[in-house]
Scaffold this active site. Structure first.
Site, PDB file in Angstrom:
ATOM      1  N   ARG A  63      38.116  -9.024 -11.995  1.00 36.37           N
ATOM      2  CA  ARG A  63      38.578  -7.713 -11.557  1.00 36.37           C
ATOM      3  C   ARG A  63      39.784  -7.746 -10.634  1.00 36.37           C
ATOM      4  O   ARG A  63      40.745  -6.989 -10.833  1.00 36.37           O
ATOM      5  CB  ARG A  63      37.446  -6.956 -10.813  1.00 36.37           C
ATOM      6  CG  ARG A  63      36.466  -6.274 -11.710  1.00 36.37           C
ATOM      7  CD  ARG A  63      35.100  -6.317 -11.076  1.00 36.37           C
ATOM      8  NE  ARG A  63      34.669  -7.694 -11.107  1.00 36.37           N
ATOM      9  CZ  ARG A  63      34.052  -8.246 -12.173  1.00 36.37           C
ATOM     10  NH1 ARG A  63      33.766  -7.516 -13.215  1.00 36.37           N
ATOM     11  NH2 ARG A  63      33.728  -9.523 -12.159  1.00 36.37           N
ATOM     12  N   THR A  64      39.721  -8.568  -9.617  1.00 35.07           N
ATOM     13  CA  THR A  64      40.774  -8.490  -8.601  1.00 35.07           C
ATOM     14  C   THR A  64      42.118  -8.893  -9.207  1.00 35.07           C
ATOM     15  O   THR A  64      43.120  -8.180  -9.057  1.00 35.07           O
ATOM     16  CB  THR A  64      40.415  -9.390  -7.404  1.00 35.07           C
ATOM     17  OG1 THR A  64      39.083  -9.080  -6.996  1.00 35.07           O
ATOM     18  CG2 THR A  64      41.362  -9.152  -6.248  1.00 35.07           C
ATOM     19  N   LYS A  85      47.928 -31.435  -7.856  1.00 37.37           N
ATOM     20  CA  LYS A  85      48.644 -32.688  -7.560  1.00 37.37           C
ATOM     21  C   LYS A  85      48.699 -32.948  -6.064  1.00 37.37           C
ATOM     22  O   LYS A  85      49.356 -33.879  -5.619  1.00 37.37           O
ATOM     23  CB  LYS A  85      50.071 -32.601  -8.106  1.00 37.37           C
ATOM     24  CG  LYS A  85      50.181 -32.327  -9.577  1.00 37.37           C
ATOM     25  CD  LYS A  85      51.668 -32.150  -9.950  1.00 37.37           C
ATOM     26  CE  LYS A  85      51.846 -31.375 -11.232  1.00 37.37           C
ATOM     27  NZ  LYS A  85      53.221 -30.873 -11.369  1.00 37.37           N
ATOM     28  N   ARG A 112      44.090 -15.452  -3.761  1.00 37.01           N
ATOM     29  CA  ARG A 112      42.659 -15.726  -3.512  1.00 37.01           C
ATOM     30  C   ARG A 112      42.500 -17.224  -3.312  1.00 37.01           C
ATOM     31  O   ARG A 112      43.100 -18.023  -4.049  1.00 37.01           O
ATOM     32  CB  ARG A 112      41.807 -15.266  -4.697  1.00 37.01           C
ATOM     33  CG  ARG A 112      40.363 -15.742  -4.583  1.00 37.01           C
ATOM     34  CD  ARG A 112      39.469 -15.110  -5.628  1.00 37.01           C
ATOM     35  NE  ARG A 112      39.258 -13.693  -5.341  1.00 37.01           N
ATOM     36  CZ  ARG A 112      38.404 -12.933  -6.015  1.00 37.01           C
ATOM     37  NH1 ARG A 112      37.679 -13.442  -7.004  1.00 37.01           N
ATOM     38  NH2 ARG A 112      38.252 -11.657  -5.706  1.00 37.01           N
ATOM     39  N   HIS A 135      37.533  -9.632   2.094  1.00 41.81           N
ATOM     40  CA  HIS A 135      38.075  -9.199   0.800  1.00 41.81           C
ATOM     41  C   HIS A 135      38.578  -7.767   0.990  1.00 41.81           C
ATOM     42  O   HIS A 135      37.983  -6.807   0.502  1.00 41.81           O
ATOM     43  CB  HIS A 135      36.964  -9.262  -0.256  1.00 41.81           C
ATOM     44  CG  HIS A 135      37.429  -9.174  -1.677  1.00 41.81           C
ATOM     45  ND1 HIS A 135      38.698  -8.765  -2.048  1.00 41.81           N
ATOM     46  CD2 HIS A 135      36.766  -9.437  -2.845  1.00 41.81           C
ATOM     47  CE1 HIS A 135      38.786  -8.777  -3.374  1.00 41.81           C
ATOM     48  NE2 HIS A 135      37.638  -9.195  -3.875  1.00 41.81           N
TER      49      HIS A 135
HETATM   50  N1   CP Z   1      34.965  -7.821  -6.944  1.00 36.05           N
HETATM   51  C1   CP Z   1      35.643  -8.970  -7.235  1.00 36.05           C
HETATM   52  O1   CP Z   1      36.287  -9.587  -6.366  1.00 36.05           O
HETATM   53  O2   CP Z   1      35.520  -9.372  -8.531  1.00 36.05           O
HETATM   54  P1   CP Z   1      36.261 -10.633  -9.153  1.00 36.05           P
HETATM   55  O3   CP Z   1      35.683 -11.872  -8.493  1.00 36.05           O
HETATM   56  O4   CP Z   1      36.007 -10.575 -10.617  1.00 36.05           O
HETATM   57  O5   CP Z   1      37.722 -10.521  -8.799  1.00 36.05           O
END
Ligand code: CP
Length: 305
Positions: free
Chosen positions: A51-52, A80, A101, A129
């Site tokens: 999603r993110t 590496k 991320r 998050h």
């Molecule tokens: N909600 C969320 O962070 O989903 P993903 O891990 O799929 O990005």
């Protein structure tokens, strides 16, 4: 130049402004379709995501911009031995804004220290998050028309659940929110959030192990996954993973107006037959994530439409 590392980097007035822009995008998508023409978003995902990452990419593409990046550390030069700092110094030469991320808590903050373009924390380990929180706030706002005066239950892995940590930090700044934390003893909300965010501000909260007891008073139920990837010990994960499973039977005592939220992905914690319950809002959350990320990209790039 602004970054978004923690949700508290944004004032509540700025969050209101982002929600208003997201609502305008929902109502008038055509106004925004060229807003980011010639701009490039880099998505640097050192940890898996559906999603993110895809909602950031859809957000940029819906505004006429383009996207580059990687979806796994092992497909970048991190494999590496390249440092995060060198990766960021490189990507800043290619992109106008970066969503990142990383499994290590604090990595996006470290990246922001050397970056010459805005950095967005798209999830750092078990820490924060913030763009999921913006997604959650837009979803709650769309339900109620405001972000005040409700009771929200957080259920599942509250210890490692970064979406929970960020949403609690955000909601602590609004009026009339009552927090109910539902978890096994081993996965309780971290003490730093209890002490520095809830107790320090005299906010009402309760902790329980019983979802059944908590259910009748909730306006929102925020379910979370027990995250295998955060456990050091497989036996503990197996013992705790199915502690809470939300099913239609469990919802009998819930308010008819209660909204069920979940950042997703889910594993077992919500049965699929709950999806057709009109209170299930988790796939609306998914879509709201795209709209609020469009608003955030515009803000951090200083673009007004
Ligand atoms: N909600 C969320 O962070 O989903 P993903 O891990 O799929 O990005």
């Amino acid at each position: 130049m602004r970054h978004l590392i923690n949700i508290t980097d944004l004032s509540i007035e700025e969050i209101d402004e982002l929600i208003a822009v997201a609502e305008d995008i929902i109502a008038h998508p055509e106004k925004y379709q060229e807003a980011c023409k010639h701009k490039i978003l880099a998505t640097l995902f050192f940890e898996p995501s559906t999603r993110t990452r895809l909602s950031f990419e859809a957000a940029m593409q819906r505004m006429g911009g383009s996207v580059l990046g990687f979806s796994a550390a092992n497909s970048s030069s991190a494999a590496k031995g390249e440092t995060v700092s060198d990766t960021i110094s490189t990507v800043c030469r290619y992109a106008d804004i970066i969503a990142m991320r990383h499994p290590k808590e604090g990595a996006p903050y470290a990246a922001s220290r050397t970056a010459t373009v805005p950095i967005i924390n798209a999830g750092d380990g078990g820490h924060n998050h913030p763009t999921q929180t913006l997604t959650d706030l837009l979803t709650i706002h769309r339900e109620r028309g405001n972000l005040e005066n409700f009771t929200i239950g957080f259920c599942g892995d509250l210890k490692f659940g970064r979406t929970v940590h960020s949403l609690v930090s955000a909601l602590a700044r609004y009026t009339g929110i009552k927090f109910v934390f539902i978890s096994p003893e081993e996965l309780k909300l971290p003490k730093y959030l209890i002490d520095n965010t809830l107790k320090a501000n005299n906010l009402p909260y309760t902790e329980t192990t019983s979802l059944e007891e908590a259910m009748p008073e909730l306006d929102f139920l925020y379910m979370t996954r027990v995250q295998r990837e955060r456990f050091f010990n497989e036996a503990d994960y197996v013992r705790l993973k199915d502690t809470y499973i939300l099913s239609p039977e469990k919802l009998v005592t819930a308010k008819p107006t209660m909204a069920i939220l979940h950042p997703l992905p889910r594993v077992n914690e919500i049965t699929v037959d709950v999806d057709s319950d009109p209170r299930a809002r988790y796939f609306d959350q998914v879509e709201n994530g795209k709209f609020i990320r469009m608003a955030l990209i515009l803000k951090l790039l200083g673009i007004t439409v």
